[in-house]
Design a protein around this motif. Structure first.
Motif, PDB file in Angstrom:
ATOM      1  N   PHE A  95      42.212 -69.481   2.007  1.00  0.00           N
ATOM      2  CA  PHE A  95      42.621 -69.175   0.890  1.00  0.00           C
ATOM      3  C   PHE A  95      41.633 -69.743  -0.081  1.00  0.00           C
ATOM      4  O   PHE A  95      41.226 -69.023  -0.962  1.00  0.00           O
ATOM      5  N   SER A  96      41.039 -71.127  -0.027  1.00  0.00           N
ATOM      6  CA  SER A  96      40.181 -71.493  -0.895  1.00  0.00           C
ATOM      7  C   SER A  96      38.677 -70.995  -0.683  1.00  0.00           C
ATOM      8  O   SER A  96      37.932 -70.571  -1.563  1.00  0.00           O
ATOM      9  N   ARG A  97      38.257 -70.632   0.663  1.00  0.00           N
ATOM     10  CA  ARG A  97      37.044 -70.305   0.863  1.00  0.00           C
ATOM     11  C   ARG A  97      36.798 -68.804   0.713  1.00  0.00           C
ATOM     12  O   ARG A  97      35.527 -68.519   0.611  1.00  0.00           O
ATOM     13  N   PHE A  98      37.902 -67.900   0.781  1.00  0.00           N
ATOM     14  CA  PHE A  98      37.561 -66.560   0.604  1.00  0.00           C
ATOM     15  C   PHE A  98      38.728 -66.138  -0.199  1.00  0.00           C
ATOM     16  O   PHE A  98      39.454 -65.173  -0.081  1.00  0.00           O
ATOM     17  N   PRO A  99      38.333 -66.508  -1.820  1.00  0.00           N
ATOM     18  CA  PRO A  99      39.426 -66.128  -2.913  1.00  0.00           C
ATOM     19  C   PRO A  99      39.641 -64.804  -3.059  1.00  0.00           C
ATOM     20  O   PRO A  99      40.574 -64.290  -3.476  1.00  0.00           O
ATOM     21  N   ASP A 100      38.346 -64.001  -2.801  1.00  0.00           N
ATOM     22  CA  ASP A 100      38.315 -62.584  -3.135  1.00  0.00           C
ATOM     23  C   ASP A 100      39.485 -61.563  -2.176  1.00  0.00           C
ATOM     24  O   ASP A 100      39.799 -60.568  -2.496  1.00  0.00           O
ATOM     25  N   GLU A 101      39.673 -62.384  -1.181  1.00  0.00           N
ATOM     26  CA  GLU A 101      40.679 -61.598  -0.367  1.00  0.00           C
ATOM     27  C   GLU A 101      41.941 -61.836  -0.847  1.00  0.00           C
ATOM     28  O   GLU A 101      43.161 -61.229  -0.348  1.00  0.00           O
ATOM     29  N   PHE A 102      42.460 -62.714  -1.840  1.00  0.00           N
ATOM     30  CA  PHE A 102      43.664 -62.929  -2.270  1.00  0.00           C
ATOM     31  C   PHE A 102      43.803 -62.694  -3.679  1.00  0.00           C
ATOM     32  O   PHE A 102      44.820 -62.343  -4.050  1.00  0.00           O
ATOM     33  N   PHE A 103      42.705 -62.905  -4.646  1.00  0.00           N
ATOM     34  CA  PHE A 103      42.755 -62.456  -6.114  1.00  0.00           C
ATOM     35  C   PHE A 103      42.165 -61.277  -6.550  1.00  0.00           C
ATOM     36  O   PHE A 103      40.937 -61.191  -5.988  1.00  0.00           O
ATOM     37  N   SER A 104      42.628 -60.836  -7.782  1.00  0.00           N
ATOM     38  CA  SER A 104      41.783 -59.759  -8.117  1.00  0.00           C
ATOM     39  C   SER A 104      42.546 -59.678  -9.860  1.00  0.00           C
ATOM     40  O   SER A 104      43.808 -59.828  -9.857  1.00  0.00           O
ATOM     41  N   GLY A 105      41.612 -59.212 -10.834  1.00  0.00           N
ATOM     42  CA  GLY A 105      42.258 -58.998 -12.024  1.00  0.00           C
ATOM     43  C   GLY A 105      42.509 -60.183 -12.720  1.00  0.00           C
ATOM     44  O   GLY A 105      43.677 -59.805 -13.659  1.00  0.00           O
ATOM     45  N   GLY A 106      42.189 -61.393 -12.447  1.00  0.00           N
ATOM     46  CA  GLY A 106      42.473 -62.558 -13.420  1.00  0.00           C
ATOM     47  C   GLY A 106      43.955 -63.250 -12.724  1.00  0.00           C
ATOM     48  O   GLY A 106      44.533 -64.123 -13.344  1.00  0.00           O
ATOM     49  N   ASP A 107      44.248 -62.837 -11.404  1.00  0.00           N
ATOM     50  CA  ASP A 107      45.365 -63.422 -10.989  1.00  0.00           C
ATOM     51  C   ASP A 107      44.887 -65.162 -10.522  1.00  0.00           C
ATOM     52  O   ASP A 107      43.856 -65.361 -10.510  1.00  0.00           O
ATOM     53  N   TYR A 108      45.830 -65.985 -10.650  1.00  0.00           N
ATOM     54  CA  TYR A 108      45.812 -67.347 -10.176  1.00  0.00           C
ATOM     55  C   TYR A 108      47.074 -67.982  -9.802  1.00  0.00           C
ATOM     56  O   TYR A 108      48.249 -67.283  -9.907  1.00  0.00           O
ATOM     57  N   ILE A 109      46.971 -69.053  -9.263  1.00  0.00           N
ATOM     58  CA  ILE A 109      48.310 -69.981  -8.957  1.00  0.00           C
ATOM     59  C   ILE A 109      47.981 -71.281  -9.824  1.00  0.00           C
ATOM     60  O   ILE A 109      47.230 -71.421 -10.349  1.00  0.00           O
ATOM     61  N   LEU A 110      49.223 -72.080  -9.964  1.00  0.00           N
ATOM     62  CA  LEU A 110      49.235 -73.100 -10.551  1.00  0.00           C
ATOM     63  C   LEU A 110      49.331 -74.470  -9.635  1.00  0.00           C
ATOM     64  O   LEU A 110      49.983 -74.195  -8.495  1.00  0.00           O
ATOM     65  N   ALA A 111      48.846 -75.654 -10.135  1.00  0.00           N
ATOM     66  CA  ALA A 111      48.731 -76.564  -9.126  1.00  0.00           C
ATOM     67  C   ALA A 111      48.887 -77.614 -10.168  1.00  0.00           C
ATOM     68  O   ALA A 111      48.661 -77.837 -11.316  1.00  0.00           O
ATOM     69  N   ASP A 112      49.146 -78.869  -9.507  1.00  0.00           N
ATOM     70  CA  ASP A 112      49.183 -80.234 -10.051  1.00  0.00           C
ATOM     71  C   ASP A 112      47.680 -80.863 -10.215  1.00  0.00           C
ATOM     72  O   ASP A 112      46.492 -80.199  -9.789  1.00  0.00           O
ATOM     73  N   SER A 113      47.478 -81.906 -10.807  1.00  0.00           N
ATOM     74  CA  SER A 113      46.141 -82.560 -11.060  1.00  0.00           C
ATOM     75  C   SER A 113      45.415 -83.299  -9.839  1.00  0.00           C
ATOM     76  O   SER A 113      44.313 -83.358 -10.046  1.00  0.00           O
ATOM     77  N   ALA A 114      46.076 -83.029  -8.745  1.00  0.00           N
ATOM     78  CA  ALA A 114      45.527 -83.450  -7.608  1.00  0.00           C
ATOM     79  C   ALA A 114      44.440 -82.427  -7.109  1.00  0.00           C
ATOM     80  O   ALA A 114      43.567 -82.670  -6.153  1.00  0.00           O
ATOM     81  N   TYR A 115      44.547 -81.328  -7.523  1.00  0.00           N
ATOM     82  CA  TYR A 115      43.679 -80.197  -7.181  1.00  0.00           C
ATOM     83  C   TYR A 115      42.523 -80.003  -8.211  1.00  0.00           C
ATOM     84  O   TYR A 115      42.358 -80.738  -9.475  1.00  0.00           O
ATOM     85  N   THR A 116      41.277 -79.088  -7.929  1.00  0.00           N
ATOM     86  CA  THR A 116      40.475 -78.903  -8.852  1.00  0.00           C
ATOM     87  C   THR A 116      40.508 -77.462  -9.436  1.00  0.00           C
ATOM     88  O   THR A 116      41.028 -76.490  -8.737  1.00  0.00           O
ATOM     89  N   ASN A 117      40.449 -77.506 -10.842  1.00  0.00           N
ATOM     90  CA  ASN A 117      40.487 -76.030 -11.459  1.00  0.00           C
ATOM     91  C   ASN A 117      39.363 -75.065 -10.949  1.00  0.00           C
ATOM     92  O   ASN A 117      38.219 -75.686 -10.716  1.00  0.00           O
TER      93      ASN A 117
END
Length: 201
Positions: A95-117
């Motif tokens: 999911f992190s290494r190949f984001p283009d396979e999951f996201f398009s057009g400004g899609d995103y997910i929400l996370a807590d502060s343990a993750y990196t923006n």
């Protein structure tokens, strides 16, 4: 069977998810929420036990889950030992290494502060930035809607009590693989039950 039950939503499904989440939270284009949960062991492993010892002072395997507002699991990544930090597990996922396979057009997910923006992962602010009034308000709004992933993890373990404390002793790599398969099987059943709840017909 897993690929038919735990899979990333298509464009049509994304549209419905984003609409629902926006109506609940005012976050536009949000596809869901990410977090990790520790699948704990009741016994200390006989293999590399220190690797399995988590910051929660329990032995176990980390499982990264992404779900939507209806607590359906859209992505699952299980297998890292309990000592691995959330961000390390996430950065090694497909999911992190190949984001283009999951996201398009400004899609995103929400996370807590343990993750990196990233362009596709929006996190809550860390201190000291979190202390600014506008950032406190943002964190509050984010945490309220992000509770869905915590509810999802709680529901998963509530349905499958073994995930609160796996019995037996991990002795080798084959035992590790069997545990990962068990976690994945429980997530498949969770989705089937969740789908039945939201779509009883």
């Amino acid at each position: 069977m897993e690929e038919d039950v735990v899979f990333w939503p298509d464009s049509a499904e994304k549209k419905y998810i984003k609409k629902r989440i926006f109506e609940q939270s005012a976050f536009p284009n949000c596809l869901g929420f990410v977090d990790e949960t520790l699948i704990a062991f009741t016994n200390k492993p006989n293999m590399e036990s220190s690797d399995y010892f988590s910051h929660k002072s329990r032995y176990g395997i980390n499982t990264l889950i992404i779900c939507d507002d209806q607590k359906r699991i859209w992505y699952l990544f299980a297998g890292f030992c309990g000592s691995a930090h959330d961000n390390r597990v996430f950065s090694n996922s497909k999911f992190s290494r190949f984001p283009d396979e999951f996201f398009s057009g400004g899609d995103y997910i929400l996370a807590d502060s343990a993750y990196t923006n990233t362009p596709n992962v929006i996190c809550s602010y860390k201190k000291p930035a979190a202390l600014r009034e506008e950032n406190e308000q943002f964190n509050y709004r984010l945490s309220r809607v992000r509770m869905k992933i915590e509810h999802c993890n709680s529901m998963l373990k509530g349905r499958f009590q073994s995930l609160k404390g796996l019995r037996g002793v991990l002795n080798n790599a084959d035992d590790h693989r069997k545990i990962v398969f068990w976690i994945r099987a429980c997530c498949i059943l969770h989705n089937l039950l969740t789908q039945e709840y939201y779509n009883p017909e």
